[in-house]
Motif scaffolding. Structure first.
Motif, mmCIF file in Angstrom:
data_model
loop_
_atom_site.group_PDB
_atom_site.id
_atom_site.type_symbol
_atom_site.label_atom_id
_atom_site.label_comp_id
_atom_site.label_asym_id
_atom_site.label_seq_id
_atom_site.Cartn_x
_atom_site.Cartn_y
_atom_site.Cartn_z
ATOM 1 N N PRO A 190 1.366 -1.156 -0.193
ATOM 2 C CA PRO A 190 0.015 -0.186 -0.084
ATOM 3 C C PRO A 190 0.457 1.065 0.016
ATOM 4 O O PRO A 190 2.044 0.986 0.950
ATOM 5 C CB PRO A 190 -0.364 -0.132 1.587
ATOM 6 N N LEU A 191 0.155 2.763 -0.868
ATOM 7 C CA LEU A 191 0.491 4.376 -0.209
ATOM 8 C C LEU A 191 2.349 3.582 -1.134
ATOM 9 O O LEU A 191 2.950 4.666 -0.760
ATOM 10 C CB LEU A 191 0.682 4.366 1.116
ATOM 11 N N GLY A 192 2.787 2.323 -2.001
ATOM 12 C CA GLY A 192 3.838 2.679 -2.557
ATOM 13 C C GLY A 192 5.091 2.741 -1.465
ATOM 14 O O GLY A 192 5.867 3.127 -1.395
ATOM 15 N N LEU A 193 4.760 2.015 -0.263
ATOM 16 C CA LEU A 193 5.378 2.152 1.151
ATOM 17 C C LEU A 193 6.296 0.864 0.248
ATOM 18 O O LEU A 193 6.701 -0.498 -0.379
ATOM 19 C CB LEU A 193 4.675 1.277 1.666
ATOM 20 N N GLN A 194 7.956 1.210 0.995
ATOM 21 C CA GLN A 194 8.711 0.441 0.613
ATOM 22 C C GLN A 194 9.105 -1.283 1.630
ATOM 23 O O GLN A 194 8.423 -1.224 2.747
ATOM 24 C CB GLN A 194 10.423 -0.074 0.910
#
Length: 164
Positions: free
Chosen positions: A44-48
């Motif tokens: 999600p949300l482009g998290l690493q």
């Protein structure tokens, strides 16, 4: 002169033929991409991935601490899920607070407004004429500043006890 025209036509023809082959992609190799793990497509949300793992670990730890507080009778939630604030200050009795028309902690307050109440609490929720959330027809309020400061001091004491 005739020979120059033939050369020029052949050159333009070769150039055109090369352009057509290039534009059609006939000889291009497929683009190589790093293989993506099946779970990575759902981050999600482009998290690493490392950040997601740390958040998951923190949530697991909070869940364990929250259960320990419940077992000790120090945490009585009015909401579903993890209440990080209530857990890190050593627990709250949110249902008791609602029943006695006292204010609730900030995370419970927000979660109640967001529709995250437990079934036990949900059946007693409503709204007053001004659109404020009520519990058994009494407006739900958030803890006072003095109470919040006291709980943050309590959190600090817990943190210091752990680091010693």
């Amino acid at each position: 002169m005739n020979q120059n025209i033939v050369r020029m036509v052949c050159g333009v023809g070769l150039l055109g033929f090369g352009y057509l082959l290039g534009a059609s992609g006939s000889f291009s190799t497929p683009m190589a991409n790093a293989q993506q793990a099946a779970n990575d497509s759902k981050i999600p949300l482009g998290l690493q991935r490392d950040t997601i793992d740390k958040v998951k670990q923190a949530l697991d730890n909070l869940s364990g601490a929250q259960q320990a507080l419940k077992d000790e009778g120090r945490y009585n939630p009015a909401i579903n899920g993890i209440n990080a604030f209530a857990t890190t200050v050593g627990g709250v009795d949110a249902v008791g607070d609602l029943e006695s028309n006292r204010a609730v902690d900030p995370e419970t307050f927000a979660a109640l407004y967001a529709g995250q109440a437990t079934n036990e609490v949900k059946q007693h929720l409503g709204k007053d004429q001004e659109g404020r959330l009520t519990y058994k027809d009494k407006v739900i309020r958030m803890y006072s500043l003095a109470q919040l400061q006291q709980l943050y001091q309590q959190r600090q004491m817990i943190t210091e006890a752990v680091t010693k």
